[in-house]
Scaffold this motif. Structure first.
Motif, PDB file in Angstrom:
ATOM      1  N   ASP A 333       0.876  -1.176   0.000  1.00  0.00           N
ATOM      2  CA  ASP A 333       0.000   0.000   0.000  1.00  0.00           C
ATOM      3  C   ASP A 333       0.912   1.225   0.000  1.00  0.00           C
ATOM      4  OD1 ASP A 333      -1.958   1.882   0.344  1.00  0.00           O
ATOM      5  OD2 ASP A 333      -2.691   1.102   2.261  1.00  0.00           O
ATOM      6  N   HIS A 334       1.509   1.493  -1.172  1.00  0.00           N
ATOM      7  CA  HIS A 334       2.633   2.422  -1.268  1.00  0.00           C
ATOM      8  C   HIS A 334       2.251   3.876  -1.027  1.00  0.00           C
ATOM      9  CE1 HIS A 334       1.851   4.669  -5.024  1.00  0.00           C
ATOM     10  NE2 HIS A 334       1.079   3.644  -5.290  1.00  0.00           N
ATOM     11  N   SER A 335       0.993   4.235  -1.275  1.00  0.00           N
ATOM     12  CA  SER A 335       0.629   5.649  -1.279  1.00  0.00           C
ATOM     13  C   SER A 335       0.253   6.188   0.095  1.00  0.00           C
ATOM     14  CB  SER A 335      -0.545   5.888  -2.242  1.00  0.00           C
ATOM     15  OG  SER A 335      -1.721   5.266  -1.763  1.00  0.00           O
ATOM     16  N   ASP A 336       0.174   5.312   1.097  1.00  0.00           N
ATOM     17  CA  ASP A 336      -0.275   5.743   2.422  1.00  0.00           C
ATOM     18  C   ASP A 336       0.877   6.397   3.177  1.00  0.00           C
ATOM     19  OD1 ASP A 336      -1.485   6.179   4.801  1.00  0.00           O
ATOM     20  OD2 ASP A 336      -1.610   4.073   5.387  1.00  0.00           O
ATOM     21  N   ARG A 337       0.866   7.722   3.250  1.00  0.00           N
ATOM     22  CA  ARG A 337       1.935   8.456   3.922  1.00  0.00           C
ATOM     23  C   ARG A 337       1.592   8.789   5.367  1.00  0.00           C
ATOM     24  NH1 ARG A 337       7.040   8.470   1.685  1.00  0.00           N
ATOM     25  NH2 ARG A 337       6.789   8.110  -0.537  1.00  0.00           N
ATOM     26  N   THR A 338       0.344   8.615   5.777  1.00  0.00           N
ATOM     27  CA  THR A 338      -0.012   8.829   7.176  1.00  0.00           C
ATOM     28  C   THR A 338       0.069   7.530   7.967  1.00  0.00           C
ATOM     29  OG1 THR A 338      -2.380   8.365   6.894  1.00  0.00           O
ATOM     30  CG2 THR A 338      -1.645  10.626   6.481  1.00  0.00           C
ATOM     31  N   GLY A 339      -0.071   6.413   7.282  1.00  0.00           N
ATOM     32  CA  GLY A 339      -0.139   5.122   7.951  1.00  0.00           C
ATOM     33  C   GLY A 339      -1.541   4.758   8.392  1.00  0.00           C
ATOM     34  N   ALA A 340      -2.486   5.697   8.250  1.00  0.00           N
ATOM     35  CA  ALA A 340      -3.838   5.504   8.767  1.00  0.00           C
ATOM     36  C   ALA A 340      -4.847   5.096   7.689  1.00  0.00           C
ATOM     37  CB  ALA A 340      -4.323   6.787   9.438  1.00  0.00           C
ATOM     38  N   ALA A 341      -4.399   4.944   6.451  1.00  0.00           N
ATOM     39  CA  ALA A 341      -5.331   4.684   5.352  1.00  0.00           C
ATOM     40  C   ALA A 341      -6.019   3.330   5.499  1.00  0.00           C
ATOM     41  CB  ALA A 341      -4.608   4.758   4.016  1.00  0.00           C
ATOM     42  N   THR A 342      -7.299   3.313   5.191  1.00  0.00           N
ATOM     43  CA  THR A 342      -8.128   2.113   5.389  1.00  0.00           C
ATOM     44  C   THR A 342      -8.678   1.541   4.085  1.00  0.00           C
ATOM     45  OG1 THR A 342     -10.052   3.547   5.716  1.00  0.00           O
ATOM     46  CG2 THR A 342      -8.849   2.832   7.699  1.00  0.00           C
ATOM     47  N   TRP A 343      -8.262   2.080   2.945  1.00  0.00           N
ATOM     48  CA  TRP A 343      -8.844   1.655   1.670  1.00  0.00           C
ATOM     49  C   TRP A 343      -8.663   0.157   1.426  1.00  0.00           C
ATOM     50  CZ3 TRP A 343     -11.555   5.628  -0.181  1.00  0.00           C
ATOM     51  CH2 TRP A 343     -11.149   6.916   0.167  1.00  0.00           C
ATOM     52  N   LEU A 344      -7.477  -0.351   1.688  1.00  0.00           N
ATOM     53  CA  LEU A 344      -7.214  -1.768   1.446  1.00  0.00           C
ATOM     54  C   LEU A 344      -7.924  -2.642   2.478  1.00  0.00           C
ATOM     55  CD1 LEU A 344      -5.777  -3.937  -0.171  1.00  0.00           C
ATOM     56  CD2 LEU A 344      -3.737  -3.565   1.233  1.00  0.00           C
ATOM     57  N   LEU A 345      -7.914  -2.231   3.722  1.00  0.00           N
ATOM     58  CA  LEU A 345      -8.626  -2.972   4.768  1.00  0.00           C
ATOM     59  C   LEU A 345     -10.098  -3.104   4.413  1.00  0.00           C
ATOM     60  CD1 LEU A 345      -8.771  -4.233   7.616  1.00  0.00           C
ATOM     61  CD2 LEU A 345      -9.039  -1.901   8.526  1.00  0.00           C
TER      62      LEU A 345
END
Length: 518
Positions: A333-345
């Protein structure tokens, strides 16, 4: 034709002349589009700032592989060389998951470094362990500014050397004030220790009169997202190999290849090449031209040679890979720069994919709530996690399951004092909740917190390329999928979606029209 100068034949001072070298560090890869600043307190924790032997044995990377480690090891192999660790901040507690460094924070630490330099001087040389993609509010080129401030203290006769990450956004400004620069070539970053060794050897040679640094810098107008820059395949591999070939052909030549860091909105973002020679300015110019012109010829492949899937496509392909026994799978999940992204989950839950390990979802609020509850393994879990930080992180996702592990976290330094919690849910899935962004590089790392990666068919990580060290280069993963949301959010490969204020994107390929080089 372009041989080194007659300098090489001149008489040298004693090779054992006593030498004092100041050693400093200030490293940060700044994602300036993040909605929160990096402040003074982010660099202050147990062990940071460091000075003396504590600094010389410390690094913001894994100690055995760092440029600092290579520098210290080789410098101490030379006779009559004294290294002095100047008070320096180590890495930010938030890693690269933090935004602009405030000017107050930058000035605080640079002032401390300058004061310690003055107090412990004089010095024959200085070594700066840097990243190159630091972004400071109100300071256009922070690494060059640091070199300028160091030069003010150590004087014009001292030799200054720096080591850099290849994601540095550099031009010729640093070398206006410093004499030498050495940049890691590979991504993943295998050769930090080697570049530190080179820096020490060449700095000491320069101080003792055996190396006279001359340099040339070129910036072909190319900008790329980090995920595209893997040097394990062409064309990025080809540029690294070309640099190595020049270094092999010509004694005392060093070729730096800065890929650039597109997620720092700074005036010097983008690709650059630096060449250093021993008193051979014409040779430096020739090699710098060759490297930059070669990159320009390869520009289309550099930008368009990597496949990135949407989250939905990625999960579909992963499910197909499971059926074909092409496991384990890595979702990067290369684009997550906050670490909080939930799109893949969210996609894994909606598409009912099982046996997936998420390492990690960042949510400081959830971690603090669990801390107050006295969380322990076996507790029931029903909370929304992730999202919230900004639009790129998506919406929180409800996870219902059982607390699996409670630990101090992965990594080093400040990370070990954090609280990390993993939760079992769904069909054999586990999500690790951390307070900040974490880039996993090796599957074995999960064993530190009691999770066996072999129990899963897929591992979803927040990483651009570094994960290939532990998942591709050693043959671990049979399927690797680079994924990002359909919307071009913060860490996207579609850089035109980012709100650049300082960088002129239309002056760089592939975004400008009718660009030419040189």
């Amino acid at each position: 034709m372009f041989g080194q100068s007659a300098w090489a034949a001149e008489k040298r001072p004693s090779p054992t002349k006593p030498v004092r070298i100041a050693v400093m560090q200030f490293m940060h890869e700044t994602v300036t589009f993040l909605p929160f600043d990096t402040v003074t307190e982010d660099f202050i924790y147990e062990g940071s700032p460091a000075r003396g032997d504590a600094l010389l044995s410390a690094s913001s990377y894994h100690i055995s592989r760092s440029s600092m480690s290579g520098f210290v090891k080789v410098a101490r192999e030379h006779a009559n060389v004294d290294l002095v660790g100047i008070e320096s901040p180590l890495g930010s507690k938030k890693g690269s998951g933090s935004g602009w460094i405030t000017k107050e924070a930058f000035e605080h630490f640079v002032d401390k470094m300058a004061a310690d330099l003055k107090a412990q001087g004089p010095f024959d040389g200085a070594y700066l362990s840097l990243h190159g993609a630091m972004g400071v509010r109100g300071v256009a080129r922070p690494e060059a500014e640091l070199a300028r401030r160091v030069r003010e203290v150590v004087g014009s006769k001292a030799i200054i050397a720096g080591t850099f990450d290849p994601h540095g956004n550099e031009d010729d400004e640093f070398l206006r004030y410093a004499d030498l620069a050495f940049t890691i070539k590979y991504y993943p970053h295998y050769d930090g220790y080697l570049q530190g060794e080179r820096a020490a050897r060449t700095l000491i040679r320069s101080i003792r009169g055996d190396y006279r640094p001359t340099s040339a810098t070129r910036k072909p107008p190319i900008i790329t997202a980090s995920v595209l820059q893997w040097t394990g395949a062409s064309p990025w591999m080809d540029l690294v190999q070309r640099a190595l070939t020049w270094e092999a052909r010509e004694p005392d030549v060093y070729v730096n290849f800065y890929y650039g860091f597109a997620f720092a909105d700074v005036v010097d973002a983008g690709m650059a090449f630096q060449v250093m020679t021993n008193g051979g300015p014409e040779l430096a110019e020739h090699i710098a031209d060759d490297m930059a012109n070669t990159a320009w010829r390869l520009r289309d492949e550099l930008v368009h040679g990597t496949t990135v899937y949407s989250m939905a496509e990625g999960v579909q392909k992963a499910k197909a890979a499971v059926k074909e026994a092409q496991v384990p799978i890595v979702f990067a999940d290369h684009s997550d720069r906050t670490g909080a992204a939930t799109w893949l989950l969210r996609q894994v839950i909606e598409q009912k994919m099982g046996h997936t390990l998420f390492g990690t979802i960042a949510d400081e609020d959830v971690i603090e709530a669990l801390r107050k509850q006295g969380v322990k393994p076996g507790d029931a879990f029903d909370m929304e996690i992730g999202g919230k930080l900004d639009v790129s992180a998506g919406e929180p996702v409800r996870v219902v399951g059982t607390v699996n592990t409670v630990s101090g976290g992965l990594g080093r330094g400040a990370a070990k004092s954090q609280l990390w919690v993993s939760v079992k849910f769904g069909d054999g899935n586990v999500v690790i909740i951390s307070p900040h962004l974490h880039q996993n590089r090796w599957p074995e790392e999960f064993l530190e917190i009691g999770i066996n990666p072999a129990d899963f068919e897929a591992i979803a990580i927040k990483s651009r390329v570094h994960f290939r060290r532990g998942y591709y280069d050693n043959g671990y993963a049979k399927t690797i999928l680079l994924v990002e949301p359909e919307q071009p959010f913060l860490g996207t490969v579609r850089l035109e979606a980012l709100d650049y204020q300082h960088l002129k994107l239309d002056h760089l390929y592939p975004y400008g029209k009718n660009l030419s080089y040189p």
